[in-house]
Scaffold this motif. Sequence first.
Motif, PDB file in Angstrom:
ATOM      1  N   PHE A 173       0.857  -1.185   0.000  1.00 46.79           N
ATOM      2  CA  PHE A 173       0.000   0.000   0.000  1.00 46.79           C
ATOM      3  C   PHE A 173       0.895   1.238   0.000  1.00 46.79           C
ATOM      4  O   PHE A 173       1.908   1.291   0.705  1.00 46.79           O
ATOM      5  N   CYS A 174       0.491   2.231  -0.785  1.00 42.42           N
ATOM      6  CA  CYS A 174       1.186   3.520  -0.795  1.00 42.42           C
ATOM      7  C   CYS A 174       0.142   4.603  -0.585  1.00 42.42           C
ATOM      8  O   CYS A 174      -0.860   4.657  -1.318  1.00 42.42           O
ATOM      9  N   ASP A 175       0.376   5.454   0.412  1.00 42.43           N
ATOM     10  CA  ASP A 175      -0.626   6.440   0.815  1.00 42.43           C
ATOM     11  C   ASP A 175       0.030   7.814   0.926  1.00 42.43           C
ATOM     12  O   ASP A 175       1.205   7.921   1.297  1.00 42.43           O
ATOM     13  N   ILE A 176      -0.707   8.854   0.595  1.00 41.51           N
ATOM     14  CA  ILE A 176      -0.181  10.210   0.689  1.00 41.51           C
ATOM     15  C   ILE A 176      -0.308  10.724   2.122  1.00 41.51           C
ATOM     16  O   ILE A 176      -1.369  10.607   2.747  1.00 41.51           O
ATOM     17  N   VAL A 177       0.761  11.292   2.627  1.00 39.01           N
ATOM     18  CA  VAL A 177       0.763  11.845   3.981  1.00 39.01           C
ATOM     19  C   VAL A 177      -0.044  13.145   4.005  1.00 39.01           C
ATOM     20  O   VAL A 177       0.116  14.007   3.137  1.00 39.01           O
ATOM     21  N   ASP A 178      -0.957  13.280   4.980  1.00 31.64           N
ATOM     22  CA  ASP A 178      -1.774  14.490   5.190  1.00 31.64           C
ATOM     23  C   ASP A 178      -2.622  14.828   3.946  1.00 31.64           C
ATOM     24  O   ASP A 178      -2.830  16.012   3.622  1.00 31.64           O
ATOM     25  N   PHE A 179      -3.119  13.808   3.265  1.00 35.31           N
ATOM     26  CA  PHE A 179      -3.909  14.041   2.063  1.00 35.31           C
ATOM     27  C   PHE A 179      -5.246  14.719   2.383  1.00 35.31           C
ATOM     28  O   PHE A 179      -5.687  15.614   1.656  1.00 35.31           O
ATOM     29  N   THR A 180      -5.890  14.314   3.471  1.00 36.43           N
ATOM     30  CA  THR A 180      -7.186  14.910   3.841  1.00 36.43           C
ATOM     31  C   THR A 180      -7.043  16.411   4.093  1.00 36.43           C
ATOM     32  O   THR A 180      -7.871  17.217   3.649  1.00 36.43           O
TER      33      THR A 180
END
Length: 344
Positions: A173-180
């Motif tokens: 899994f790859c997720d963007i930091v502080d995306f919200t």
Amino acid sequence: MLVVDDNALNRDLLSRRLRQQGHEVIMATNGSEALGKMREQTFDLILLDIMMPEMNGYQVLEAMKSDEVLRHIPVIVISAVDEIESVVRCIEMGAEDYLPKPFNPVLLKARIGATLDKKRMRDQEQAHLQQIAAEKKRADDLLHVILPHPVVEELKANNHVKPRRYENVAVMFCDIVDFTQYCDQHEPEDVVTHLQKMVEIFEELALKHDLEKIKTVGDAFMTTANLLKPVENPVLNCVQCGLEMVAAAPTLPPQWQVRVGIHIGPVMAGVVGHRQYLFDVLGDTVNVAARIESEGMANAVNVSAEAWKFVSHLCQSESHGPVTIKGKGEMDIYQIKGRKHYAT
């Protein structure tokens, strides 16, 4: 229409009558000239004499029917040779009709009208078939965008995809930091445009390292290794891809940072849904990989202890310590610092 006759008087007479009926007419004096004109432009109907020098009408018919482009042009033979053998021969060779000379103008007009109607219907049928083929290809291309190639082939062959258990699959899994927080502060057009660009780069990296993209959910990018395509070391493939993702993200606007999590183990996979297909991967391995990502260090590739065993001899790492994984208790997480370099 193309009128083919070596007799100038016959050509002029027939051409004049056809033009009076509103047809556009081109003339040829022999078979060779006629075939040349057919290959230069498109005709709806050929009016063909039999007895001609250089290349007779039989030879023209034979050449036309052996040519993939010319074989569908209708031919009406108009000839002074009215023996039944000649009529039968022309019809067997593919002529639409056969009229003796001198021709009856009323009968000729009727035969031309009937032949053109048949051609018009055949052209409409071919156009319809081409449209169906184009739509089928478009649907097939879309299916390949949504589902992996082996899954598409099984779905097309059996109208369903059998769920299967796969062993030794690395899930990343790859997720963007502080995306919200970023979404709350920017316009939707900017968010989607930048996210699209990054996903495209990540898709290229996944393909480069033999990973199968499973899906994106919001800003989460999920891939697997050793699921549908065997690889020697699935964790290493994911680590190498993850490191390039971490490096690529800050170079793209708006200079995002990402967090990568990797775990390895058995998974279940199959097509979920009916109205909107989704090839999905399920099971404990997937859940752990997602938790490794969410609990791991930002701007880094984080792997479980199980995944670390596959790359410990190849990579440098730093222990992130144990973290509590829902349903699993405490698990060690390792942050990959890069590949090991050996002296040569």
